[in-house]
Motif scaffolding. Structure first.
Motif: not given
Length: 265
Positions: A29-42, A179-194
């Protein structure tokens, strides 16, 4: 409009990725961010702020060499905030109860009920009987094709024949809590919503809906509020300062506090 936090886990690490880049082959996957913290931290962080309805997503499928590490991260998050988080990724009738027992408030399902390009009503019924409608979130994450949005499955890699519209939303709402709905074409791109997708969701009022994808600024956040008519909830990932972005988490919480605007329901 509520802010719904997220904990996305890929290859055993909390990450933010470009949604459309996710591939099962090679667990890439193309990564924007990889955390040094684990899931429990968040999870503990969100718990302190009393945020409910956030989602933990396992981005590796069962059978992946990384699945056990990814699932262990998810278990840690659920244990840190029992009853406060939803869990999705590889959920079926056979394993949904396990995640509820581990502390998930809901399980999130896509591929199990949308199979071979269509709605599998038998599997949907099995899911409801296994975990209860009140604990089920249907993930209707979608991608654009022509002038419509179609539900996509298998970590957003496969199109179904199901176009999102008010009739389908109403049909599916009878079998789930949210419902949970990701707009997958723009997910992670920070370029505006659908925007067309949000306009559709703004006209749906039967059960809660959380939108994710493309939010990169506070102007985008206001667009979600306006087009969602104040009742579509929002997730922000890569743009949030918690994940290396520019949007201040505390300001997001302030702007997502209940407001007068609600022209839809």
């Amino acid at each position: 409009m509520e802010f719904r936090p997220c904990i996305d886990i890929h290859n055993g690490k909390v990450k933010q990725i470009v949604g459309g880049s996710l591939q099962d082959e090679g667990s890439r996957a193309r990564e924007n961010f990889v955390s040094e913290q684990d899931g429990a931290f968040y999870a503990e962080f969100y718990k302190k702020d009393g945020l409910k309805g956030g989602h933990v997503i396992l981005l590796n499928p069962p059978g992946s060499e990384y699945y056990e590490a990814t699932r262990a991260q998810a278990y840690g998050a659920l244990a840190a905030y029992p009853g406060g988080l939803q869990l999705g990724g590889g959920i079926q009738a056979e394993n949904g109860g396990d995640f509820l027992d581990r502390g998930a408030s809901h399980v999130i399902v896509t591929s199990y009920v949308f199979r071979e390009g269509r709605l599998d009503e038998k599997n949907l019924d099995r899911m409801v009987r296994a975990v209860g409608k009140e604990h089920l979130v249907l993930d209707l994450s979608c991608r654009a094709r022509g002038d419509a949005y179609y539900i996509v499955t298998d970590r957003w890699q496969k199109f179904t024949d199901l176009a999102l519209n008010l009739e389908l939303l109403s049909q599916l709402a009878a079998s789930c809590d949210e419902f949970l709905i990701h707009a997958a074409d723009v997910e992670g791109k920070r370029g505006g919503v659908e925007q067309p997708l949000l306009e559709l969701l703004g006209n749906f009022c039967e059960i809660p809906v959380t939108y994710a994808g493309g939010v990169g600024s506070f102007d985008d956040l206001e667009t979600v509020r306006q087009l969602g008519k104040g009742h579509v909830n929002v997730t922000i990932g890569s743009a949030l300062d918690l994940f290396g972005g520019d949007m201040a988490y505390r300001e997001v919480l302030r702007r997502c506090a209940p407001a007068a605007l609600d022209t839809g329901c």
